[in-house]
Scaffold this active site. Structure first.
Site, PDB file in Angstrom:
ATOM      1  N   PHE A 152       0.858  -1.188   0.000  1.00 12.91           N
ATOM      2  CA  PHE A 152       0.000   0.000   0.000  1.00 12.91           C
ATOM      3  C   PHE A 152       0.896   1.239   0.000  1.00 12.91           C
ATOM      4  O   PHE A 152       1.130   1.890   1.015  1.00 12.91           O
ATOM      5  CB  PHE A 152      -0.938  -0.019   1.210  1.00 12.91           C
ATOM      6  CG  PHE A 152      -1.803  -1.242   1.261  1.00 12.91           C
ATOM      7  CD1 PHE A 152      -2.584  -1.594   0.171  1.00 12.91           C
ATOM      8  CD2 PHE A 152      -1.821  -2.066   2.372  1.00 12.91           C
ATOM      9  CE1 PHE A 152      -3.383  -2.736   0.199  1.00 12.91           C
ATOM     10  CE2 PHE A 152      -2.609  -3.208   2.407  1.00 12.91           C
ATOM     11  CZ  PHE A 152      -3.397  -3.540   1.320  1.00 12.91           C
ATOM     12  N   GLY A 388      -7.419  -0.957  -1.289  1.00 15.11           N
ATOM     13  CA  GLY A 388      -7.828  -1.103  -2.677  1.00 15.11           C
ATOM     14  C   GLY A 388      -6.822  -0.542  -3.667  1.00 15.11           C
ATOM     15  O   GLY A 388      -5.674  -0.238  -3.314  1.00 15.11           O
ATOM     16  N   ARG A 390      -6.425   2.376  -5.077  1.00 11.65           N
ATOM     17  CA  ARG A 390      -5.815   3.660  -4.735  1.00 11.65           C
ATOM     18  C   ARG A 390      -4.743   3.461  -3.677  1.00 11.65           C
ATOM     19  O   ARG A 390      -3.671   4.065  -3.750  1.00 11.65           O
ATOM     20  CB  ARG A 390      -6.856   4.669  -4.245  1.00 11.65           C
ATOM     21  CG  ARG A 390      -6.258   6.076  -4.054  1.00 11.65           C
ATOM     22  CD  ARG A 390      -7.286   7.091  -3.542  1.00 11.65           C
ATOM     23  NE  ARG A 390      -6.781   8.452  -3.627  1.00 11.65           N
ATOM     24  CZ  ARG A 390      -6.045   9.052  -2.688  1.00 11.65           C
ATOM     25  NH1 ARG A 390      -5.734   8.403  -1.572  1.00 11.65           N
ATOM     26  NH2 ARG A 390      -5.627  10.293  -2.855  1.00 11.65           N
ATOM     27  N   CYS A 391      -5.016   2.622  -2.693  1.00 10.64           N
ATOM     28  CA  CYS A 391      -4.030   2.358  -1.634  1.00 10.64           C
ATOM     29  C   CYS A 391      -2.738   1.777  -2.208  1.00 10.64           C
ATOM     30  O   CYS A 391      -1.656   2.036  -1.690  1.00 10.64           O
ATOM     31  CB  CYS A 391      -4.593   1.380  -0.604  1.00 10.64           C
ATOM     32  SG  CYS A 391      -6.002   1.987   0.334  1.00 10.64           S
ATOM     33  N   MET A 392      -2.867   0.969  -3.269  1.00  9.09           N
ATOM     34  CA  MET A 392      -1.710   0.262  -3.826  1.00  9.09           C
ATOM     35  C   MET A 392      -0.904   1.106  -4.803  1.00  9.09           C
ATOM     36  O   MET A 392       0.011   0.593  -5.450  1.00  9.09           O
ATOM     37  CB  MET A 392      -2.174  -1.011  -4.540  1.00  9.09           C
ATOM     38  CG  MET A 392      -2.739  -2.071  -3.626  1.00  9.09           C
ATOM     39  SD  MET A 392      -2.909  -3.675  -4.449  1.00  9.09           S
ATOM     40  CE  MET A 392      -3.999  -3.270  -5.821  1.00  9.09           C
TER      41      MET A 392
END
Length: 402
Positions: A152, A388, A390-392
């Site tokens: 992340f 998700g 965006r986090c990754m």
């Protein structure tokens, strides 16, 4: 060698360059009794997690996005022997290791590895037995903790405008992650001496994390006052941004519930088009927001408190009618299930074109019906980390919106 520049003035402009991290040995060093300590609820199957992440990277590349890897940039940043020594000293000190013999053994072991394998090992964690310390079955086996949250990449450091926030992470488990960002931006040949501004630093007193930082336009930033981000940190960073001549005029501090379910602002809403956002129904009530602006004449921040619905606040500051698309369609059971698997955490690669997890099929169908181009990726293992698309991803460069 050409220097890289940071350019992030929206959440939806055509994505040009992004930083990601391919899950590594740190995932296989998760064990049940220490999951809570390492901020995981389950143990992903590394082989499948890597396949899913490789597919994520493939889709980014197929859409014209340059993908940089955290582990590769870090290895390139510490090639110089003096820099490598500084890096190892800092990593070991941050682990709380003080015994001289242990420090020597750790350094000898890490110096025996190639640069990339050394970085991979620091990320994966080091067991006592790897440096010839006896392990007892009922004792904690690591002399250096694994860092399973590294895939992340959004949280430890995030690009805002032409600079970065090198974040002071809330939990001890994730604080070491920001060391990689520090060395990449300070020593990597393509990034050092390139004039990249630093909005906050990893050792700041107050905490802030990248999942709480959303760049809504060239004029507006939204930051969550969440479980992981202190309001004081936002105020300090806002002052730095305003005083360095960026285009941003308003920084909105959203006060969200301080619970794991609402961990970061981007777990409850993300921008997917000029006038559309995905949203967790749980924050659709009355919100408390602090709008920060700057008085350049008197060189001071101005804070204005207000309340209202998310739709009303976003419409006011983006100066357009905003449509909120509810995760799971607002159904209590479906939205709760899909929110658990980051149904509201989308990555826009251009206006109205997003990457989502395929398992959130109800939310994805709603996006499709609202003229959003949805690229779905498998996530049976990636989603176990509670983050998700965006986090990754940590965007370095987006095209400016017209």
């Amino acid at each position: 060698m050409d220097k890289r520049k940071i350019n992030i003035y929206s959440e939806i402009g055509n994505l040009k360059t992004v930083l990601i991290h391919r899950p590594g040995g740190e995932i296989e060093n998760l064990i049940p009794e220490y999951l809570e300590r390492l901020l995981f609820d389950d143990i992903p199957f590394l082989k499948v997690a890597r396949q899913e992440h490789d597919n994520f990277a493939k889709i980014l590349k197929e859409n014209g996005v340059e993908t940089l890897y955290l582990e590769k940039l870090a290895a390139e940043a510490v090639k110089n022997p003096e820099v490598k020594e500084l890096f190892l000293n800092e990593v070991i000190a941050e682990c709380g290791i003080n015994e001289v013999k242990t420090i020597t053994s750790l350094k000898d072991y890490l110096y025996s590895l190639s640069d990339i394998k050394m970085i991979d090992k620091v990320m994966a964690g080091i067991r006592k037995k790897e440096i010839e310390i006896k392990e007892c079955y009922d004792e904690y086996p690591f002399i250096m903790d694994p860092m399973p949250n590294l895939y992340f990449t959004r949280d430890p450091f995030a690009c805002i405008g032409s600079g970065i926030s090198l974040n002071s992470m809330k939990t001890k488990t994730r604080r070491r992650e920001t060391i990689f960002g520090k060395y990449i931006f300070k020593y990597h040949p393509e990034l050092k001496d390139s004039g990249i501004k630093l909005w906050c630093d990893r050792n700041d007193t107050y905490n802030i994390e990248g999942g709480d930082e959303l760049i809504l336009s060239k004029q507006v930033i939204a930051i969550g006052h969440s479980e992981r981000t202190d309001k004081e940190a936002v105020i300090n960073m806002a002052k730095n941004i305003f005083e360095n001549g960026e285009s941003f005029k308003t920084i909105l501090i959203f006060d969200i519930p301080k619970t794991r379910a609402f961990m970061h602002l981007d777990t409850v809403f993300t921008m997917i088009d000029y006038d559309k956002f995905t949203v967790h129904p749980g924050i659709e009530g009355t919100l408390r927001v602090t709008a920060l602006t700057y008085d350049y004449k008197n060189r001071e921040l101005i804070a204005k408190e207000e309340t209202g619905s998310l739709e009303k606040i976003l419409s006011k500051y983006l100066k357009k009618d905003i449509t909120l698309l509810r995760c799971g369609g607002g159904d209590k059971v479906i939205s709760a299930r899909e929110q658990w698997n980051d149904g509201s955490n989308t990555l826009a690669i251009s206006p109205g074109k997003v990457i989502t997890y395929e398992r959130n099929y109800v939310t994805n169908e709603i996006l499709d019906k609202n003229n959003i181009k949805v690229i779905q990726i498998p996530s049976s293992e990636l989603s176990r980390g509670r983050g998700g698309p965006r986090c990754m991803s940590m965007p370095f460069n987006r095209e400016d919106l017209l």
